[in-house]
Design a protein around this motif. Sequence first.
Motif, short mmCIF file in Angstrom:
data_model
loop_
_atom_site.label_atom_id
_atom_site.label_comp_id
_atom_site.label_asym_id
_atom_site.label_seq_id
_atom_site.Cartn_x
_atom_site.Cartn_y
_atom_site.Cartn_z
N LEU A 1 9.51 -8.53 4.85
CA LEU A 1 9.54 -7.61 3.71
C LEU A 1 9.41 -6.17 4.19
O LEU A 1 10.11 -5.28 3.70
CB LEU A 1 8.42 -7.96 2.74
CG LEU A 1 8.58 -9.28 1.98
CD1 LEU A 1 7.30 -9.61 1.21
CD2 LEU A 1 9.75 -9.21 1.02
N ILE B 1 12.95 -4.08 2.97
CA ILE B 1 12.90 -3.40 1.69
C ILE B 1 13.07 -1.89 1.91
O ILE B 1 12.34 -1.28 2.69
CB ILE B 1 11.58 -3.68 0.95
CG1 ILE B 1 11.37 -5.19 0.80
CG2 ILE B 1 11.57 -3.00 -0.40
CD1 ILE B 1 12.47 -5.90 0.07
N GLY C 1 10.38 1.40 -2.77
CA GLY C 1 9.27 0.72 -3.43
C GLY C 1 8.36 1.71 -4.13
O GLY C 1 8.63 2.91 -4.17
N LEU D 1 4.20 -0.73 -2.38
CA LEU D 1 4.63 -2.05 -2.82
C LEU D 1 6.05 -2.31 -2.32
O LEU D 1 6.97 -1.56 -2.64
CB LEU D 1 4.60 -2.14 -4.35
CG LEU D 1 5.22 -3.40 -4.96
CD1 LEU D 1 4.44 -4.65 -4.55
CD2 LEU D 1 5.28 -3.29 -6.48
N PHE D 2 6.21 -3.38 -1.56
CA PHE D 2 7.51 -3.84 -1.07
C PHE D 2 7.87 -5.08 -1.88
O PHE D 2 7.25 -6.12 -1.73
CB PHE D 2 7.44 -4.21 0.41
CG PHE D 2 7.12 -3.07 1.34
CD1 PHE D 2 8.10 -2.50 2.12
CD2 PHE D 2 5.82 -2.58 1.44
CE1 PHE D 2 7.81 -1.46 2.99
CE2 PHE D 2 5.52 -1.54 2.31
CZ PHE D 2 6.51 -0.98 3.07
N SER D 3 8.87 -4.97 -2.76
CA SER D 3 9.23 -6.09 -3.63
C SER D 3 10.67 -6.50 -3.40
O SER D 3 11.58 -5.68 -3.48
CB SER D 3 9.04 -5.69 -5.10
OG SER D 3 9.37 -6.75 -5.96
N GLN D 4 10.87 -7.78 -3.11
CA GLN D 4 12.21 -8.28 -2.79
C GLN D 4 13.11 -8.32 -4.01
O GLN D 4 14.29 -8.00 -3.92
CB GLN D 4 12.10 -9.68 -2.16
CG GLN D 4 13.40 -10.23 -1.63
CD GLN D 4 13.20 -11.56 -0.93
OE1 GLN D 4 13.15 -12.60 -1.55
NE2 GLN D 4 13.06 -11.52 0.38
N HIS E 1 9.51 -13.89 -7.02
CA HIS E 1 10.05 -13.40 -5.75
C HIS E 1 8.94 -12.75 -4.91
O HIS E 1 7.97 -12.21 -5.45
CB HIS E 1 11.17 -12.40 -6.02
CG HIS E 1 12.31 -12.98 -6.80
ND1 HIS E 1 13.22 -13.85 -6.26
CD2 HIS E 1 12.66 -12.83 -8.11
CE1 HIS E 1 14.09 -14.21 -7.17
NE2 HIS E 1 13.78 -13.62 -8.30
N ARG F 1 6.59 -10.34 -2.71
CA ARG F 1 6.25 -8.91 -2.68
C ARG F 1 5.00 -8.72 -1.84
O ARG F 1 4.18 -9.63 -1.69
CB ARG F 1 6.05 -8.32 -4.07
CG ARG F 1 4.96 -8.95 -4.90
CD ARG F 1 5.51 -10.04 -5.79
NE ARG F 1 4.53 -10.48 -6.78
CZ ARG F 1 4.64 -11.64 -7.43
NH1 ARG F 1 5.64 -12.45 -7.17
NH2 ARG F 1 3.74 -11.98 -8.34
N THR G 1 1.97 -5.71 -0.83
CA THR G 1 1.32 -4.42 -1.01
C THR G 1 0.58 -4.07 0.28
O THR G 1 -0.21 -4.87 0.78
CB THR G 1 0.31 -4.45 -2.18
OG1 THR G 1 1.01 -4.72 -3.39
CG2 THR G 1 -0.39 -3.10 -2.31
#
Length: 273
Positions: free
Chosen positions: A46, A50, A53, A102-105, A114, A116, A118
């Motif tokens: 991630l 990513i 974010g 925050l890294f969210s796919q 999905h 994610r 932090t």
Amino acid sequence: MSETGGGTGGETQGATIETGPGPGGPARPLPAEAAPFDAIGLARTLLRTIRSGALATLDPDGTPFASLVTMATDADGTPLMLLSRLSAHTRNLLADPRCSLLFSQGGKGDPLAHPRLTVVGRAVQSAEPRIRERFLARHPKAKLYADFPDFGFFALEPGAGHLNGGFAKAATLTRDQLLLDLADAQAIVAGERGAVEHMNADHADALALYAVGAGGEADLPWRLTSLDPEGLDLIAGERTIRVVHPERVTDMGALRKSLVAMAAQARATGART
């Protein structure tokens, strides 16, 4: 982080959450080393894939302030940002460097299904050429404004990570679990830019094989943006993909052998570009 994907509680079979003291106590994610899935591998993927974010900073009165930023990573996985001093989040960081990213796919269906991640820590300004090169390789359009006087590069020095891998998968990570130890791989760090330029100039066919072999789409103009002891980061337009080396590499000779072996494996398994 006490949630599980899809809002499922800690009673779910196979969940990576433990219950706090007493019946109905607060749920807590397990440490990454105790989780029954590859929490460290997923978190690092991630981090590397990513491109944008949510950055959370603190206003002067202590109010949490979230904003959208673009992101890249240093060779060890440290998150990198290019920020304008005219932005509220930059003013907040200069006054109080504590923050989280925050890294969210993302993906189709329920957003909470999905993965994610932090990452919490402290943001520090950096003028290292490597950081500029890595960020702009991941975000080429940022070259238009990267040298404006109000812009500067920041690195988020991680303190911890909080991972939700999807349905009933949660884990906490330490700084050392998020980042790579580069003590034995300085040759890779030093030779990275030359290797990236060489692969993009002379081996676009191999890059496409790597991407397709790792699940990427065929017939896209895949380019290498960065590499490190654990893998390669590829980009095609807005799409990104992480290609993991069969084994960790610590010098340029080992890197060359790994690249040749990955291309041969992709051809043998029928990857099509």
